[in-house]
Design a protein around this motif. Sequence first.
Motif, PDB file in Angstrom:
ATOM      1  N   ASN A  78     -31.565 -49.061  33.761  1.00 11.45           N
ATOM      2  CA  ASN A  78     -31.988 -49.537  35.088  1.00 11.45           C
ATOM      3  C   ASN A  78     -32.848 -50.790  34.991  1.00 11.45           C
ATOM      4  OD1 ASN A  78     -30.585 -47.480  36.329  1.00 11.45           O
ATOM      5  ND2 ASN A  78     -32.371 -46.156  36.533  1.00 11.45           N
ATOM      6  N   LEU A  79     -33.719 -50.846  33.988  1.00 11.39           N
ATOM      7  CA  LEU A  79     -34.531 -52.046  33.782  1.00 11.39           C
ATOM      8  C   LEU A  79     -33.648 -53.236  33.426  1.00 11.39           C
ATOM      9  CD1 LEU A  79     -37.504 -50.472  31.805  1.00 11.39           C
ATOM     10  CD2 LEU A  79     -37.653 -51.563  34.058  1.00 11.39           C
ATOM     11  N   SER A  80     -32.640 -53.000  32.592  1.00 14.95           N
ATOM     12  CA  SER A  80     -31.706 -54.065  32.222  1.00 14.95           C
ATOM     13  C   SER A  80     -30.976 -54.593  33.455  1.00 14.95           C
ATOM     14  CB  SER A  80     -30.685 -53.561  31.203  1.00 14.95           C
ATOM     15  OG  SER A  80     -31.322 -53.159  30.021  1.00 14.95           O
ATOM     16  N   SER A  81     -30.540 -53.685  34.310  1.00 15.77           N
ATOM     17  CA  SER A  81     -29.857 -54.082  35.549  1.00 15.77           C
ATOM     18  C   SER A  81     -30.783 -54.900  36.442  1.00 15.77           C
ATOM     19  CB  SER A  81     -29.364 -52.852  36.302  1.00 15.77           C
ATOM     20  OG  SER A  81     -28.380 -52.184  35.562  1.00 15.77           O
ATOM     21  N   LEU A  82     -32.039 -54.488  36.523  1.00 15.24           N
ATOM     22  CA  LEU A  82     -33.024 -55.220  37.309  1.00 15.24           C
ATOM     23  C   LEU A  82     -33.176 -56.643  36.797  1.00 15.24           C
ATOM     24  CD1 LEU A  82     -35.376 -55.228  39.455  1.00 15.24           C
ATOM     25  CD2 LEU A  82     -36.859 -54.577  37.540  1.00 15.24           C
ATOM     26  N   LEU A  83     -33.300 -56.779  35.478  1.00 14.05           N
ATOM     27  CA  LEU A  83     -33.456 -58.106  34.874  1.00 14.05           C
ATOM     28  C   LEU A  83     -32.232 -58.979  35.131  1.00 14.05           C
ATOM     29  CD1 LEU A  83     -35.026 -57.052  31.469  1.00 14.05           C
ATOM     30  CD2 LEU A  83     -36.182 -58.285  33.306  1.00 14.05           C
ATOM     31  N   SER A 113     -30.020 -58.769  37.504  1.00 15.41           N
ATOM     32  CA  SER A 113     -29.796 -59.103  38.909  1.00 15.41           C
ATOM     33  C   SER A 113     -30.825 -60.088  39.462  1.00 15.41           C
ATOM     34  CB  SER A 113     -29.781 -57.837  39.767  1.00 15.41           C
ATOM     35  OG  SER A 113     -31.037 -57.214  39.764  1.00 15.41           O
ATOM     36  N   ASN A 114     -31.962 -60.226  38.777  1.00 14.22           N
ATOM     37  CA  ASN A 114     -33.015 -61.109  39.284  1.00 14.22           C
ATOM     38  C   ASN A 114     -33.256 -62.350  38.436  1.00 14.22           C
ATOM     39  OD1 ASN A 114     -34.361 -59.759  41.715  1.00 14.22           O
ATOM     40  ND2 ASN A 114     -34.090 -58.089  40.263  1.00 14.22           N
ATOM     41  N   LEU A 115     -32.702 -62.389  37.244  1.00 13.17           N
ATOM     42  CA  LEU A 115     -32.915 -63.518  36.347  1.00 13.17           C
ATOM     43  C   LEU A 115     -31.592 -63.979  35.756  1.00 13.17           C
ATOM     44  CD1 LEU A 115     -35.898 -61.989  34.334  1.00 13.17           C
ATOM     45  CD2 LEU A 115     -36.079 -63.646  36.188  1.00 13.17           C
ATOM     46  N   THR A 116     -31.567 -65.223  35.315  1.00 11.70           N
ATOM     47  CA  THR A 116     -30.414 -65.701  34.572  1.00 11.70           C
ATOM     48  C   THR A 116     -30.687 -65.342  33.116  1.00 11.70           C
ATOM     49  OG1 THR A 116     -30.167 -67.522  36.118  1.00 11.70           O
ATOM     50  CG2 THR A 116     -29.009 -67.715  34.024  1.00 11.70           C
ATOM     51  N   ILE A 117     -30.063 -64.259  32.658  1.00 12.81           N
ATOM     52  CA  ILE A 117     -30.356 -63.723  31.330  1.00 12.81           C
ATOM     53  C   ILE A 117     -29.084 -63.116  30.753  1.00 12.81           C
ATOM     54  CG2 ILE A 117     -31.107 -61.512  32.269  1.00 12.81           C
ATOM     55  CD1 ILE A 117     -33.239 -61.377  30.079  1.00 12.81           C
ATOM     56  N   GLU A 118     -28.933 -63.241  29.457  1.00  9.66           N
ATOM     57  CA  GLU A 118     -27.768 -62.651  28.800  1.00  9.66           C
ATOM     58  C   GLU A 118     -27.879 -61.128  28.805  1.00  9.66           C
ATOM     59  OE1 GLU A 118     -26.949 -64.191  24.903  1.00  9.66           O
ATOM     60  OE2 GLU A 118     -27.385 -66.234  25.540  1.00  9.66           O
ATOM     61  N   GLU A 119     -26.736 -60.466  28.893  1.00  9.04           N
ATOM     62  CA  GLU A 119     -26.697 -59.005  28.970  1.00  9.04           C
ATOM     63  C   GLU A 119     -27.385 -58.358  27.762  1.00  9.04           C
ATOM     64  OE1 GLU A 119     -23.437 -55.358  29.260  1.00  9.04           O
ATOM     65  OE2 GLU A 119     -22.765 -57.432  29.433  1.00  9.04           O
ATOM     66  N   LYS A 120     -27.114 -58.855  26.560  1.00 13.92           N
ATOM     67  CA  LYS A 120     -27.683 -58.283  25.330  1.00 13.92           C
ATOM     68  C   LYS A 120     -29.210 -58.381  25.356  1.00 13.92           C
ATOM     69  CE  LYS A 120     -27.494 -56.977  20.924  1.00 13.92           C
ATOM     70  NZ  LYS A 120     -27.521 -55.589  20.628  1.00 13.92           N
TER      71      LYS A 120
END
Length: 96
Positions: free
Chosen positions: A34-39, A41-48
Amino acid sequence: MSITPMWRVDRDGSMFTDKKAAEEHDKMLELADNLSSLLESNLTIEEKLAEEIGLLLARNKETLAKAFKGKPDLILTIGEEKEAEETTSPVKPVAA
């Protein structure tokens, strides 16, 4: 011959001999997801990277909770235990 009951966490396939430990691990992985999904959806960040950050935060949720409640210096202790383990652990031979 003895039989040992095992619990497998579906999210990552981890095996546990204790049901409570398996449930705690599963909850930690759910929080990390859930934290990964939050990041993401709100930031331009690579999935890994989002997954690694999510796991870091989820593994240290108690320390972070205390930090948010007025002890911000505790954040600086995150990772110190891992570093201490790495420096005191014997070197493992690499299989050829």
